[in-house]
Design a protein around this motif. Structure first.
Motif, PDB file in Angstrom:
ATOM      1  N   ARG A   1       0.837  -1.172   0.028  1.00 39.26           N
ATOM      2  CA  ARG A   1       0.039  -0.020   0.112  1.00 39.26           C
ATOM      3  C   ARG A   1       0.861   1.220   0.143  1.00 39.26           C
ATOM      4  NH1 ARG A   1      -2.777  -1.402   3.835  1.00 39.26           N
ATOM      5  NH2 ARG A   1      -1.746  -0.411   5.651  1.00 39.26           N
ATOM      6  N   ARG A   2       2.000   1.368   0.683  1.00 38.43           N
ATOM      7  CA  ARG A   2       2.854   2.553   0.849  1.00 38.43           C
ATOM      8  C   ARG A   2       3.633   2.734  -0.284  1.00 38.43           C
ATOM      9  NH1 ARG A   2       7.248   3.214   5.580  1.00 38.43           N
ATOM     10  NH2 ARG A   2       8.275   4.865   4.603  1.00 38.43           N
ATOM     11  N   VAL A   3       4.163   1.670  -0.971  1.00 41.98           N
ATOM     12  CA  VAL A   3       5.238   1.818  -1.905  1.00 41.98           C
ATOM     13  C   VAL A   3       4.729   1.580  -3.315  1.00 41.98           C
ATOM     14  CG1 VAL A   3       7.535   0.748  -2.842  1.00 41.98           C
ATOM     15  CG2 VAL A   3       7.096   1.280  -0.323  1.00 41.98           C
ATOM     16  N   ASP A   4       3.750   0.582  -3.481  1.00 45.70           N
ATOM     17  CA  ASP A   4       3.162   0.333  -4.714  1.00 45.70           C
ATOM     18  C   ASP A   4       4.279  -0.117  -5.891  1.00 45.70           C
ATOM     19  OD1 ASP A   4       1.047  -0.076  -6.456  1.00 45.70           O
ATOM     20  OD2 ASP A   4       1.111   2.069  -7.221  1.00 45.70           O
ATOM     21  N   PRO A   5       4.950  -1.138  -5.388  1.00 46.53           N
ATOM     22  CA  PRO A   5       5.990  -1.407  -6.287  1.00 46.53           C
ATOM     23  C   PRO A   5       5.587  -2.090  -7.586  1.00 46.53           C
ATOM     24  CG  PRO A   5       5.540  -3.276  -4.654  1.00 46.53           C
ATOM     25  CD  PRO A   5       4.820  -1.941  -4.195  1.00 46.53           C
ATOM     26  N   VAL A   6       6.411  -2.189  -8.530  1.00 49.35           N
ATOM     27  CA  VAL A   6       6.285  -2.840 -10.014  1.00 49.35           C
ATOM     28  C   VAL A   6       6.753  -4.070 -10.000  1.00 49.35           C
ATOM     29  CG1 VAL A   6       6.376  -2.597 -12.478  1.00 49.35           C
ATOM     30  CG2 VAL A   6       5.700  -0.552 -10.994  1.00 49.35           C
ATOM     31  N   HIS A   7       8.140  -4.110  -9.719  1.00 49.52           N
ATOM     32  CA  HIS A   7       9.117  -5.304  -9.740  1.00 49.52           C
ATOM     33  C   HIS A   7       9.454  -5.498  -8.178  1.00 49.52           C
ATOM     34  CE1 HIS A   7       9.608  -3.563 -13.826  1.00 49.52           C
ATOM     35  NE2 HIS A   7       9.201  -4.864 -14.094  1.00 49.52           N
ATOM     36  N   ILE A   8       8.822  -6.873  -7.934  1.00 51.07           N
ATOM     37  CA  ILE A   8       9.535  -7.033  -6.542  1.00 51.07           C
ATOM     38  C   ILE A   8       9.472  -8.599  -6.516  1.00 51.07           C
ATOM     39  CG2 ILE A   8       6.920  -7.062  -6.046  1.00 51.07           C
ATOM     40  CD1 ILE A   8       7.548  -6.363  -3.130  1.00 51.07           C
ATOM     41  N   ALA A   9      10.349  -9.267  -5.567  1.00 52.78           N
ATOM     42  CA  ALA A   9      10.519 -10.648  -5.244  1.00 52.78           C
ATOM     43  C   ALA A   9      10.753 -10.563  -3.773  1.00 52.78           C
ATOM     44  CB  ALA A   9      11.515 -11.168  -6.135  1.00 52.78           C
ATOM     45  N   VAL A  10      10.546 -12.115  -3.312  1.00 56.75           N
ATOM     46  CA  VAL A  10      10.768 -12.208  -1.769  1.00 56.75           C
ATOM     47  C   VAL A  10      11.708 -13.523  -2.008  1.00 56.75           C
ATOM     48  CG1 VAL A  10       9.919 -12.934   0.227  1.00 56.75           C
ATOM     49  CG2 VAL A  10       8.594 -11.662  -1.374  1.00 56.75           C
ATOM     50  N   GLY A  11      12.720 -13.404  -1.145  1.00 52.53           N
ATOM     51  CA  GLY A  11      13.698 -14.563  -0.588  1.00 52.53           C
ATOM     52  C   GLY A  11      13.441 -15.156   0.568  1.00 52.53           C
ATOM     53  N   LEU A  12      13.274 -16.318   0.503  1.00 51.91           N
ATOM     54  CA  LEU A  12      12.945 -17.088   1.705  1.00 51.91           C
ATOM     55  C   LEU A  12      13.802 -18.030   2.097  1.00 51.91           C
ATOM     56  CD1 LEU A  12       9.439 -18.013   0.607  1.00 51.91           C
ATOM     57  CD2 LEU A  12      10.012 -16.501   2.675  1.00 51.91           C
ATOM     58  N   ASP A  13      14.273 -18.465   3.671  1.00 48.81           N
ATOM     59  CA  ASP A  13      15.365 -19.203   3.743  1.00 48.81           C
ATOM     60  C   ASP A  13      14.656 -20.686   4.056  1.00 48.81           C
ATOM     61  OD1 ASP A  13      17.824 -18.386   3.876  1.00 48.81           O
ATOM     62  OD2 ASP A  13      17.195 -16.951   5.377  1.00 48.81           O
ATOM     63  N   ALA A  14      15.278 -21.682   3.381  1.00 51.24           N
ATOM     64  CA  ALA A  14      14.963 -23.317   3.582  1.00 51.24           C
ATOM     65  C   ALA A  14      16.045 -23.919   3.592  1.00 51.24           C
ATOM     66  CB  ALA A  14      13.857 -23.549   2.425  1.00 51.24           C
ATOM     67  N   SER A  15      17.196 -23.249   3.912  1.00 48.68           N
ATOM     68  CA  SER A  15      18.405 -24.057   3.891  1.00 48.68           C
ATOM     69  C   SER A  15      19.183 -24.253   5.252  1.00 48.68           C
ATOM     70  CB  SER A  15      19.471 -23.406   2.927  1.00 48.68           C
ATOM     71  OG  SER A  15      19.864 -22.035   3.469  1.00 48.68           O
ATOM     72  N   LEU A  16      18.092 -24.269   6.328  1.00 47.45           N
ATOM     73  CA  LEU A  16      19.041 -24.209   7.823  1.00 47.45           C
ATOM     74  C   LEU A  16      19.463 -25.652   7.893  1.00 47.45           C
ATOM     75  CD1 LEU A  16      19.251 -22.639  10.352  1.00 47.45           C
ATOM     76  CD2 LEU A  16      17.072 -23.648  11.127  1.00 47.45           C
ATOM     77  N   PHE A  17      20.815 -25.482   8.118  1.00 46.49           N
ATOM     78  CA  PHE A  17      21.675 -26.969   8.545  1.00 46.49           C
ATOM     79  C   PHE A  17      21.620 -27.785   7.194  1.00 46.49           C
ATOM     80  CE2 PHE A  17      19.747 -26.213  12.835  1.00 46.49           C
ATOM     81  CZ  PHE A  17      20.934 -25.477  13.388  1.00 46.49           C
ATOM     82  N   CYS A  18      21.148 -27.383   6.112  1.00 43.37           N
ATOM     83  CA  CYS A  18      21.255 -28.464   4.878  1.00 43.37           C
ATOM     84  C   CYS A  18      22.126 -27.582   3.783  1.00 43.37           C
ATOM     85  CB  CYS A  18      19.949 -28.921   4.534  1.00 43.37           C
ATOM     86  SG  CYS A  18      18.709 -27.786   3.828  1.00 43.37           S
ATOM     87  N   GLY A  19      22.434 -26.171   3.986  1.00 39.70           N
ATOM     88  CA  GLY A  19      22.690 -25.378   2.656  1.00 39.70           C
ATOM     89  C   GLY A  19      24.358 -25.536   2.357  1.00 39.70           C
ATOM     90  N   PHE A  20      24.782 -25.190   1.530  1.00 43.11           N
ATOM     91  CA  PHE A  20      26.186 -25.274   0.977  1.00 43.11           C
ATOM     92  C   PHE A  20      27.147 -24.887   2.073  1.00 43.11           C
ATOM     93  CE2 PHE A  20      25.979 -21.200  -0.747  1.00 43.11           C
ATOM     94  CZ  PHE A  20      27.222 -20.827  -0.559  1.00 43.11           C
TER      95      PHE A  20
END
Length: 310
Positions: free
Chosen positions: A49-68
């Motif tokens: 509502r505040r920013v009204d972005p056009v291009h936006i992506a969300v980064g989530l973490d799913a690599s706890l204790f299993c990432g490289f």
């Protein structure tokens, strides 16, 4: 003419902000905790509502204790705990609500959210010829290494604080691109990165001001004793003793900006693929129903979503 920014959200900063906040409270119809999903949803709605972005992506973490990085160093982020059943359910809800609000979210069991954001920033800059500023919603200093241009910034949205390249230099005494070298020397207790014992932030800053990079520090160990630092005479030997530790620490602190694994959707993302979609209120209502949000909160969240959808 300036082009609209690319907004990249470090989701878990705002997810766990809700998790630990005593002011964000929500129970589902059966009395189970939904505070994390509720707080994150409120954050996303307010931001849209505040920013009204056009291009936006969300980064989530799913690599706890299993990432490289855990393969490189088992102690990496060993101060974290796996989520219990309720929190795991809520984290899944946070991923699902992104789609319900028309946002693209990426997660990986190999790469962290930082690497997702770093790879997206790198790819999307190239596609727009570096004409779009990259705005990263986070307060994590590690992500400062991704600020390449003067209009790029780290935005701690909750604290309403924006930090640009010059702000990073003022705060840490190193340039954005030197952050991995800085952490390689000074370490980072938040992520259990050891750095070089006995160096610390002050000495790391002085070393990088003089030599620029970790490689150049090690190429000039014979000159370290000449620096105006307490204990400079012994510092060269200390650095030499812990060279492999410094290099590993820097590797752990370096964000991957060119993930090449075609199986990771973010590695092949295009600018158009992170264009914000219109909110489908029926889909959002189904999400709220599926997670058994209480009627009072459903009405409030639906009202916000409907205003954005019009």
């Amino acid at each position: 003419m300036a082009k609209d920014p690319i907004y990249l959200i470090d989701a878990y900063i705002y997810i766990f902000q809700s998790h630990f906040s005593p002011y964000v409270v929500c129970l589902d119809k059966n009395g189970n905790d939904l505070s994390v999903v509720y707080g994150f949803t409120e954050f996303l709605l307010q931001f849209l509502r505040r920013v009204d972005p056009v291009h936006i992506a969300v980064g989530l973490d799913a690599s706890l204790f299993c990432g490289f990085r855990h393969q490189l160093c088992p102690n990496y982020k060993s101060n974290r705990e796996l989520p219990d059943e309720n929190l795991a359910m809520q984290l899944q809800g946070c991923a699902e609500v992104c789609a319900a609000l028309g946002l693209v979210a990426f997660a990986s069991e190999v790469y962290e959210a930082d690497d997702i954001i770093g790879t997206l920033a790198n790819r999307l800059r190239k596609q727009s010829n570096s004409q779009r500023p990259v705005i990263i919603l986070s307060r994590d200093k590690d992500l400062a290494q991704l600020l390449e241009n003067e209009r790029d910034c780290l935005w701690d949205y909750s604290g309403n604080r924006k930090r640009y390249r010059q702000d990073i230099f003022t705060e840490y005494g190193v340039h954005s691109e030197q952050i991995p070298d800085y952490l390689g020397l000074a370490g980072d207790s938040v992520d259990c990165i050891t750095g070089v014992p006995g160096v610390g932030p002050v000495k790391a800053k002085k070393l990088l001001a003089q030599f620029g990079t970790l490689e150049e520090v090690y190429e000039n160990l014979d000159k370290v004793a000449e620096l105006p630092l307490r204990g400079a005479g012994k510092l060269g030997a200390l650095l030499d003793k812990h060279k492999s530790q410094a290099e590993l620490s820097r590797q752990l602190a370096t964000i991957v900006t060119a993930v090449a694994d075609q199986a990771e959707p973010f590695a092949t993302a295009e600018l158009d693929s992170i264009s914000r979609k219109n909110i489908t209120t029926n889909e959002f209502a189904a999400f709220l129903e599926n997670y058994s949000f209480p009627s009072r909160i459903v009405n409030s969240l639906m009202s916000s979503a409907q205003r954005l959808a019009t």
